[in-house]
Scaffold this motif. Structure first.
Motif, PDB file in Angstrom:
ATOM      1  N   LEU A 179      10.666  56.207 118.797  1.00 11.25           N
ATOM      2  CA  LEU A 179       9.708  57.238 118.306  1.00 11.25           C
ATOM      3  C   LEU A 179       9.405  56.754 117.039  1.00 11.25           C
ATOM      4  O   LEU A 179       9.743  57.240 115.470  1.00 11.25           O
ATOM      5  N   LEU A 180       7.983  56.570 117.148  1.00  8.58           N
ATOM      6  CA  LEU A 180       7.431  56.054 115.315  1.00  8.58           C
ATOM      7  C   LEU A 180       5.901  57.641 114.849  1.00  8.58           C
ATOM      8  O   LEU A 180       5.651  56.684 116.162  1.00  8.58           O
ATOM      9  N   ILE A 181       5.764  58.294 113.858  1.00  9.57           N
ATOM     10  CA  ILE A 181       4.651  58.897 113.817  1.00  9.57           C
ATOM     11  C   ILE A 181       4.305  58.647 112.608  1.00  9.57           C
ATOM     12  O   ILE A 181       4.957  58.225 111.384  1.00  9.57           O
ATOM     13  N   SER A 182       3.357  58.079 112.025  1.00  7.15           N
ATOM     14  CA  SER A 182       2.480  57.460 111.218  1.00  7.15           C
ATOM     15  C   SER A 182       1.085  57.670 111.373  1.00  7.15           C
ATOM     16  O   SER A 182       0.307  58.194 112.703  1.00  7.15           O
ATOM     17  N   SER A 183       0.322  57.288 110.330  1.00  5.10           N
ATOM     18  CA  SER A 183      -0.545  58.213 110.702  1.00  5.10           C
ATOM     19  C   SER A 183      -1.439  55.686 110.972  1.00  5.10           C
ATOM     20  O   SER A 183      -0.785  55.399 110.887  1.00  5.10           O
ATOM     21  N   VAL A 184      -2.845  55.836 111.401  1.00  5.23           N
ATOM     22  CA  VAL A 184      -3.058  54.553 112.584  1.00  5.23           C
ATOM     23  C   VAL A 184      -3.088  53.817 110.728  1.00  5.23           C
ATOM     24  O   VAL A 184      -2.674  52.322 111.449  1.00  5.23           O
ATOM     25  N   ASP A 185      -3.878  54.086 109.713  1.00  3.96           N
ATOM     26  CA  ASP A 185      -3.752  53.172 108.555  1.00  3.96           C
ATOM     27  C   ASP A 185      -2.155  52.398 108.495  1.00  3.96           C
ATOM     28  O   ASP A 185      -1.546  51.035 108.443  1.00  3.96           O
ATOM     29  N   LYS A 186      -1.443  53.032 107.974  1.00  2.00           N
ATOM     30  CA  LYS A 186       0.293  53.097 108.115  1.00  2.00           C
ATOM     31  C   LYS A 186       1.276  52.246 109.159  1.00  2.00           C
ATOM     32  O   LYS A 186       1.542  51.280 108.800  1.00  2.00           O
ATOM     33  N   ALA A 187       0.680  52.632 110.005  1.00  8.22           N
ATOM     34  CA  ALA A 187       0.718  52.111 111.289  1.00  8.22           C
ATOM     35  C   ALA A 187       0.212  50.541 111.539  1.00  8.22           C
ATOM     36  O   ALA A 187       0.982  49.133 111.530  1.00  8.22           O
ATOM     37  N   ARG A 188      -1.084  50.137 111.532  1.00  4.93           N
ATOM     38  CA  ARG A 188      -1.195  48.704 110.865  1.00  4.93           C
ATOM     39  C   ARG A 188      -0.858  47.689 109.695  1.00  4.93           C
ATOM     40  O   ARG A 188      -0.618  46.850 110.050  1.00  4.93           O
ATOM     41  N   GLU A 189      -0.545  48.845 108.352  1.00  3.65           N
ATOM     42  CA  GLU A 189      -0.042  47.781 107.531  1.00  3.65           C
ATOM     43  C   GLU A 189       1.324  47.047 108.031  1.00  3.65           C
ATOM     44  O   GLU A 189       2.392  46.228 107.361  1.00  3.65           O
ATOM     45  N   MET A 190       1.948  48.323 109.465  1.00  3.84           N
ATOM     46  CA  MET A 190       3.647  47.649 109.663  1.00  3.84           C
ATOM     47  C   MET A 190       3.074  46.394 110.462  1.00  3.84           C
ATOM     48  O   MET A 190       4.046  46.091 111.514  1.00  3.84           O
ATOM     49  N   GLY A 191       1.713  46.671 111.552  1.00  2.27           N
ATOM     50  CA  GLY A 191       1.848  45.659 112.055  1.00  2.27           C
ATOM     51  C   GLY A 191       1.851  46.126 113.692  1.00  2.27           C
ATOM     52  O   GLY A 191       2.251  45.343 114.487  1.00  2.27           O
ATOM     53  N   ILE A 192       1.863  47.862 113.351  1.00  2.00           N
ATOM     54  CA  ILE A 192       1.527  47.907 114.923  1.00  2.00           C
ATOM     55  C   ILE A 192      -0.071  48.270 115.575  1.00  2.00           C
ATOM     56  O   ILE A 192      -0.317  48.977 114.260  1.00  2.00           O
ATOM     57  N   ASN A 193      -0.389  47.203 116.037  1.00  4.23           N
ATOM     58  CA  ASN A 193      -1.650  48.259 116.321  1.00  4.23           C
ATOM     59  C   ASN A 193      -2.107  48.094 118.076  1.00  4.23           C
ATOM     60  O   ASN A 193      -3.333  47.675 118.336  1.00  4.23           O
ATOM     61  N   TRP A 194      -1.472  47.959 119.139  1.00  2.00           N
ATOM     62  CA  TRP A 194      -1.346  48.509 120.626  1.00  2.00           C
ATOM     63  C   TRP A 194      -2.221  48.684 121.266  1.00  2.00           C
ATOM     64  O   TRP A 194      -2.640  48.235 121.941  1.00  2.00           O
ATOM     65  N   TRP A 195      -3.197  49.913 120.985  1.00  2.00           N
ATOM     66  CA  TRP A 195      -3.263  51.084 120.897  1.00  2.00           C
ATOM     67  C   TRP A 195      -5.167  49.973 121.016  1.00  2.00           C
ATOM     68  O   TRP A 195      -6.194  50.369 121.811  1.00  2.00           O
ATOM     69  N   GLU A 196      -5.703  48.761 120.096  1.00  2.00           N
ATOM     70  CA  GLU A 196      -6.715  48.326 119.680  1.00  2.00           C
ATOM     71  C   GLU A 196      -7.011  47.617 121.065  1.00  2.00           C
ATOM     72  O   GLU A 196      -8.344  47.280 121.162  1.00  2.00           O
TER      73      GLU A 196
END
Length: 144
Positions: free
Chosen positions: A63-80
Protein backbone atom coordinates in the motif's frame (compact mmCIF):
# COMPACT_ATOMS: atom_id res chain seq x y z
CA UNK A 1 -11.57 32.73 52.74
CA UNK A 2 -9.74 31.02 49.94
CA UNK A 3 -10.82 31.23 46.28
CA UNK A 4 -9.82 28.80 43.60
CA UNK A 5 -9.69 29.10 39.86
CA UNK A 6 -10.57 26.15 37.66
CA UNK A 7 -7.59 24.41 36.18
CA UNK A 8 -7.71 23.75 32.46
CA UNK A 9 -5.32 21.57 30.48
CA UNK A 10 -2.35 23.56 29.15
CA UNK A 11 -3.34 23.01 25.52
CA UNK A 12 -6.81 24.44 26.15
CA UNK A 13 -5.97 27.42 28.32
CA UNK A 14 -6.99 30.69 26.78
CA UNK A 15 -5.02 33.89 27.00
CA UNK A 16 -6.33 37.40 27.55
CA UNK A 17 -7.29 37.83 23.87
CA UNK A 18 -9.56 34.78 23.96
CA UNK A 19 -7.28 32.66 21.75
CA UNK A 20 -6.62 29.07 22.70
CA UNK A 21 -2.95 28.33 23.15
CA UNK A 22 -1.60 25.05 21.80
CA UNK A 23 1.83 23.61 22.36
CA UNK A 24 4.27 24.42 19.54
CA UNK A 25 5.70 20.91 19.47
CA UNK A 26 2.44 19.01 18.99
CA UNK A 27 1.15 18.06 15.57
CA UNK A 28 -2.41 18.28 14.45
CA UNK A 29 -3.98 15.70 12.18
CA UNK A 30 -3.72 18.14 9.29
CA UNK A 31 0.04 18.52 9.84
CA UNK A 32 0.56 14.76 9.94
CA UNK A 33 -1.56 14.26 6.82
CA UNK A 34 0.34 17.00 5.00
CA UNK A 35 3.67 15.35 5.86
CA UNK A 36 2.45 11.90 4.81
CA UNK A 37 1.12 13.15 1.49
CA UNK A 38 4.26 15.20 0.83
CA UNK A 39 6.72 12.41 1.56
CA UNK A 40 4.52 9.35 1.02
CA UNK A 41 4.20 6.26 3.14
CA UNK A 42 4.52 2.60 2.21
CA UNK A 43 2.79 -0.17 4.10
CA UNK A 44 3.81 -3.69 3.17
CA UNK A 45 2.87 -7.06 4.54
CA UNK A 46 2.35 -10.71 3.80
CA UNK A 47 -0.53 -12.92 4.90
CA UNK A 48 -0.18 -16.68 4.81
CA UNK A 49 -2.83 -19.25 5.66
CA UNK A 50 -1.38 -22.67 6.36
CA UNK A 51 -2.70 -25.96 7.67
CA UNK A 52 -0.23 -28.55 8.93
CA UNK A 53 2.71 -26.74 7.31
CA UNK A 54 0.91 -26.72 3.94
CA UNK A 55 0.42 -23.22 2.65
CA UNK A 56 -3.10 -22.78 1.35
CA UNK A 57 -3.13 -19.06 0.67
CA UNK A 58 -0.46 -16.38 0.39
CA UNK A 59 -1.37 -12.72 -0.05
CA UNK A 60 1.17 -9.94 -0.53
CA UNK A 61 -0.12 -6.51 0.42
CA UNK A 62 1.63 -3.36 -0.75
CA UNK A 63 0.00 0.00 0.00
CA UNK A 64 1.38 3.39 -1.00
CA UNK A 65 -0.20 6.54 0.34
CA UNK A 66 0.96 9.78 -1.26
CA UNK A 67 -0.27 12.88 -3.02
CA UNK A 68 -1.07 12.72 -6.72
CA UNK A 69 1.92 14.96 -7.48
CA UNK A 70 4.29 12.74 -5.49
CA UNK A 71 2.90 9.60 -7.18
CA UNK A 72 3.45 11.15 -10.63
CA UNK A 73 6.99 12.07 -9.54
CA UNK A 74 7.55 8.37 -8.78
CA UNK A 75 6.12 7.35 -12.16
CA UNK A 76 2.80 6.05 -10.86
CA UNK A 77 -0.21 7.25 -12.86
CA UNK A 78 -2.40 4.19 -13.53
CA UNK A 79 -5.58 6.06 -12.60
CA UNK A 80 -5.22 8.35 -15.64
CA UNK A 81 -5.78 5.45 -18.06
CA UNK A 82 -8.22 3.40 -16.00
CA UNK A 83 -11.61 3.66 -17.77
CA UNK A 84 -13.47 3.35 -14.47
CA UNK A 85 -11.62 6.28 -12.91
CA UNK A 86 -11.41 8.68 -15.86
CA UNK A 87 -13.75 10.30 -18.34
CA UNK A 88 -12.72 7.85 -21.09
CA UNK A 89 -15.33 5.13 -20.42
CA UNK A 90 -17.92 6.61 -22.79
CA UNK A 91 -15.45 6.66 -25.69
CA UNK A 92 -14.40 3.09 -24.90
CA UNK A 93 -18.03 1.96 -24.72
CA UNK A 94 -18.70 3.50 -28.15
CA UNK A 95 -15.57 1.93 -29.64
CA UNK A 96 -16.57 -1.44 -28.16
CA UNK A 97 -20.07 -1.12 -29.67
CA UNK A 98 -18.59 -0.38 -33.12
CA UNK A 99 -16.22 -3.34 -32.87
CA UNK A 100 -19.10 -5.63 -31.84
CA UNK A 101 -21.08 -4.50 -34.91
CA UNK A 102 -18.09 -5.17 -37.20
CA UNK A 103 -17.59 -8.59 -35.63
CA UNK A 104 -21.27 -9.51 -36.10
CA UNK A 105 -21.09 -8.35 -39.73
CA UNK A 106 -17.99 -10.44 -40.41
CA UNK A 107 -19.51 -13.48 -38.71
CA UNK A 108 -22.69 -13.13 -40.81
CA UNK A 109 -20.59 -12.90 -43.97
CA UNK A 110 -18.61 -16.00 -42.96
CA UNK A 111 -21.86 -17.93 -42.34
CA UNK A 112 -23.20 -16.96 -45.77
CA UNK A 113 -19.94 -17.98 -47.46
CA UNK A 114 -19.97 -21.34 -45.66
CA UNK A 115 -23.59 -21.88 -46.66
CA UNK A 116 -22.76 -21.05 -50.28
CA UNK A 117 -19.76 -23.40 -50.26
CA UNK A 118 -21.76 -26.26 -48.75
CA UNK A 119 -24.62 -25.76 -51.24
CA UNK A 120 -22.13 -25.90 -54.13
CA UNK A 121 -20.69 -29.16 -52.77
CA UNK A 122 -24.11 -30.78 -52.43
CA UNK A 123 -25.34 -29.52 -55.83
CA UNK A 124 -22.40 -29.67 -58.31
CA UNK A 125 -24.64 -28.73 -61.28
CA UNK A 126 -24.93 -25.20 -59.92
CA UNK A 127 -21.15 -24.67 -59.95
CA UNK A 128 -19.96 -22.27 -62.67
CA UNK A 129 -17.72 -23.75 -65.33
CA UNK A 130 -15.52 -20.66 -65.63
CA UNK A 131 -14.33 -18.42 -62.80
CA UNK A 132 -16.51 -15.34 -62.29
CA UNK A 133 -13.52 -13.04 -61.96
CA UNK A 134 -9.80 -13.42 -62.20
CA UNK A 135 -7.02 -11.44 -60.65
CA UNK A 136 -4.95 -9.19 -62.85
CA UNK A 137 -2.17 -11.05 -64.56
CA UNK A 138 -3.55 -14.58 -64.04
CA UNK A 139 -5.23 -16.79 -66.57
CA UNK A 140 -8.29 -18.90 -65.79
CA UNK A 141 -7.58 -22.64 -65.53
CA UNK A 142 -8.00 -24.62 -68.77
CA UNK A 143 -10.96 -26.90 -68.98
CA UNK A 144 -10.30 -30.57 -69.68
Amino acid sequence: MMTSTPLLPKSSQSNASGMIATPAQGSSLADVLERVLDKGIVIAGDISVSVASTELLHIRIRLLISSVDKAREMGINWWENDPYLSSKPQALIEENRQLQERLESLEAEMRSLKALASSELTNPDSMPTKPLSTEKGTNPPDEI
